[in-house]
Design a protein around this motif. Structure first.
Motif, PDB file in Angstrom:
ATOM      1  N   ARG A   1      16.297  14.714 -15.067  1.00  0.00           N
ATOM      2  CA  ARG A   1      15.172  14.440 -15.316  1.00  0.00           C
ATOM      3  C   ARG A   1      14.688  14.845 -13.889  1.00  0.00           C
ATOM      4  N   GLU A   2      13.067  16.141 -14.088  1.00  0.00           N
ATOM      5  CA  GLU A   2      12.969  16.915 -13.458  1.00  0.00           C
ATOM      6  C   GLU A   2      12.368  16.489 -12.552  1.00  0.00           C
ATOM      7  N   GLY A   3      11.773  16.691 -11.293  1.00  0.00           N
ATOM      8  CA  GLY A   3      10.886  16.540 -10.242  1.00  0.00           C
ATOM      9  C   GLY A   3      10.010  17.175 -11.108  1.00  0.00           C
ATOM     10  N   VAL A   4       8.498  17.053 -10.533  1.00  0.00           N
ATOM     11  CA  VAL A   4       7.391  17.871 -11.384  1.00  0.00           C
ATOM     12  C   VAL A   4       6.516  18.290 -10.562  1.00  0.00           C
ATOM     13  N   ALA A   5       5.961  17.074  -9.409  1.00  0.00           N
ATOM     14  CA  ALA A   5       5.297  16.811  -7.949  1.00  0.00           C
ATOM     15  C   ALA A   5       4.971  16.059  -7.253  1.00  0.00           C
ATOM     16  N   CYS A   6       4.471  15.666  -5.744  1.00  0.00           N
ATOM     17  CA  CYS A   6       5.736  14.797  -4.872  1.00  0.00           C
ATOM     18  C   CYS A   6       3.906  15.057  -4.055  1.00  0.00           C
ATOM     19  N   ILE A   7       3.575  13.644  -3.901  1.00  0.00           N
ATOM     20  CA  ILE A   7       2.590  13.890  -2.366  1.00  0.00           C
ATOM     21  C   ILE A   7       3.141  13.223  -1.622  1.00  0.00           C
ATOM     22  N   ASN A   8       2.941  13.853  -0.176  1.00  0.00           N
ATOM     23  CA  ASN A   8       3.250  12.883   0.993  1.00  0.00           C
ATOM     24  C   ASN A   8       1.916  12.165   1.209  1.00  0.00           C
ATOM     25  N   SER A   9       1.754  10.792   1.993  1.00  0.00           N
ATOM     26  CA  SER A   9       0.813  10.353   2.055  1.00  0.00           C
ATOM     27  C   SER A   9       0.195   9.770   3.465  1.00  0.00           C
ATOM     28  N   MET A  10       1.679  10.156   3.862  1.00  0.00           N
ATOM     29  CA  MET A  10       1.716  10.383   5.497  1.00  0.00           C
ATOM     30  C   MET A  10       0.949  11.636   6.119  1.00  0.00           C
ATOM     31  N   ASP A  11       1.062  12.349   5.239  1.00  0.00           N
ATOM     32  CA  ASP A  11       0.280  13.732   5.779  1.00  0.00           C
ATOM     33  C   ASP A  11      -0.790  14.334   4.746  1.00  0.00           C
ATOM     34  N   GLY A  12      -0.434  14.104   3.469  1.00  0.00           N
ATOM     35  CA  GLY A  12      -1.470  14.430   1.888  1.00  0.00           C
ATOM     36  C   GLY A  12      -0.610  15.684   1.753  1.00  0.00           C
ATOM     37  N   SER A  13       1.009  16.083   2.277  1.00  0.00           N
ATOM     38  CA  SER A  13       1.291  17.542   1.597  1.00  0.00           C
ATOM     39  C   SER A  13       1.912  16.961   0.345  1.00  0.00           C
ATOM     40  N   LYS A  14       2.139  18.545  -0.311  1.00  0.00           N
ATOM     41  CA  LYS A  14       1.684  18.473  -1.806  1.00  0.00           C
ATOM     42  C   LYS A  14       3.103  19.214  -2.090  1.00  0.00           C
TER      43      LYS A  14
ATOM     44  N   ALA B   1       9.116   8.162   4.844  1.00  0.00           N
ATOM     45  CA  ALA B   1      10.325   8.869   5.807  1.00  0.00           C
ATOM     46  C   ALA B   1      12.005   9.032   5.708  1.00  0.00           C
ATOM     47  N   LYS B   2      12.029   8.999   3.936  1.00  0.00           N
ATOM     48  CA  LYS B   2      13.271   9.559   3.775  1.00  0.00           C
ATOM     49  C   LYS B   2      13.250  10.780   3.478  1.00  0.00           C
ATOM     50  N   ILE B   3      12.013  11.424   3.401  1.00  0.00           N
ATOM     51  CA  ILE B   3      12.187  13.342   3.022  1.00  0.00           C
ATOM     52  C   ILE B   3      11.674  14.325   4.000  1.00  0.00           C
ATOM     53  N   ILE B   4      12.123  14.683   4.153  1.00  0.00           N
ATOM     54  CA  ILE B   4      12.269  15.615   5.151  1.00  0.00           C
ATOM     55  C   ILE B   4      10.622  16.657   5.254  1.00  0.00           C
ATOM     56  N   THR B   5      10.768  17.000   4.189  1.00  0.00           N
ATOM     57  CA  THR B   5       9.950  17.790   3.596  1.00  0.00           C
ATOM     58  C   THR B   5       9.696  17.599   2.347  1.00  0.00           C
ATOM     59  N   VAL B   6       7.830  17.775   2.061  1.00  0.00           N
ATOM     60  CA  VAL B   6       7.605  17.784   0.751  1.00  0.00           C
ATOM     61  C   VAL B   6       8.432  17.644  -0.683  1.00  0.00           C
TER      62      VAL B   6
ATOM     63  N   SER C   1       1.178  -0.765   0.063  1.00  0.00           N
ATOM     64  CA  SER C   1      -0.141   0.288   0.170  1.00  0.00           C
ATOM     65  C   SER C   1       0.546   1.549  -0.227  1.00  0.00           C
ATOM     66  N   LEU C   2       0.533   2.325  -0.368  1.00  0.00           N
ATOM     67  CA  LEU C   2       1.080   3.673  -0.920  1.00  0.00           C
ATOM     68  C   LEU C   2       0.806   4.964   0.704  1.00  0.00           C
ATOM     69  N   ASP C   3       0.337   3.807   1.742  1.00  0.00           N
ATOM     70  CA  ASP C   3      -0.186   4.155   2.883  1.00  0.00           C
ATOM     71  C   ASP C   3       1.432   5.282   3.875  1.00  0.00           C
ATOM     72  N   TYR C   4       2.139   4.239   3.462  1.00  0.00           N
ATOM     73  CA  TYR C   4       3.084   5.352   4.146  1.00  0.00           C
ATOM     74  C   TYR C   4       4.372   5.773   3.099  1.00  0.00           C
ATOM     75  N   TYR C   5       3.825   6.210   2.406  1.00  0.00           N
ATOM     76  CA  TYR C   5       5.016   6.225   0.944  1.00  0.00           C
ATOM     77  C   TYR C   5       4.541   7.618   0.575  1.00  0.00           C
ATOM     78  N   ALA C   6       6.073   8.753   0.440  1.00  0.00           N
ATOM     79  CA  ALA C   6       6.012   9.589  -0.795  1.00  0.00           C
ATOM     80  C   ALA C   6       5.667   9.076  -2.152  1.00  0.00           C
ATOM     81  N   ILE C   7       4.914   9.575  -2.892  1.00  0.00           N
ATOM     82  CA  ILE C   7       5.079   9.795  -4.426  1.00  0.00           C
ATOM     83  C   ILE C   7       5.405  10.842  -5.113  1.00  0.00           C
ATOM     84  N   ALA C   8       6.121  10.206  -5.887  1.00  0.00           N
ATOM     85  CA  ALA C   8       6.222  11.658  -7.320  1.00  0.00           C
ATOM     86  C   ALA C   8       6.316  11.390  -8.359  1.00  0.00           C
ATOM     87  N   TRP C   9       6.534  12.776  -9.137  1.00  0.00           N
ATOM     88  CA  TRP C   9       6.622  12.478 -11.192  1.00  0.00           C
ATOM     89  C   TRP C   9       7.467  13.561 -10.991  1.00  0.00           C
TER      90      TRP C   9
END
Length: 127
Positions: free
Chosen positions: A43-56, A100-105, A26-34
């Motif tokens: 490669r360019e980071g476009v968008a990220c969501i932190n599933s733990m707190d919903g921050s983007k 947990a690997k990212i300090i801020t979104v 499950s992605l519940d405890y993951y950060a997912i990025a495009w």
């Protein structure tokens, strides 16, 4: 495993939604990025969501035009892209790893934090 879909050809000013479906954990405890990449460029980071707190977080180049979201039940992350420009043309990849690997979104826009990647989907913006 991450599988992207939904890429294609769209006219400038148009919209497209691409998907990243996750199987296994499950992605519940993951950060997912495009991320996106064009030949000869980094490669360019476009968008990220932190599933733990919903921050983007979004890259400045797409802020106000792109929206990242997550469907918990489908274990899928989406990237809604509006007002597309020719410079948005690229192969788009999704990536996921422990939040947990990212300090801020916004740090999640850096590809070095991710060990799990999809195969990519081509988005072409052209008239």
């Amino acid at each position: 495993q991450l599988v992207e879909s939904g890429g294609g050809l769209v006219q400038p000013g148009g919209s497209l939604r691409i998907s990243c479906a996750a199987s296994g954990d499950s992605l519940d405890y993951y950060a997912i990025a495009w991320f996106r990449q064009v030949p000869g460029k980094e490669r360019e980071g476009v968008a990220c969501i932190n599933s733990m707190d919903g921050s983007k977080a979004y890259a400045d180049s797409v802020k106000g035009r792109f929206t990242i979201s997550r469907d918990n039940g489908a274990n899928t992350v989406y990237l809604e892209m509006n007002n597309l420009k020719p410079e948005d043309t690229a192969v788009y990849y999704c990536a996921a790893d422990s939040a947990a690997k990212i300090i801020t979104v916004i740090a999640g826009l850096r590809d070095r934090y991710y060990d799990n990647w999809g195969q990519g989907t081509q988005v072409t913006v052209s008239s």
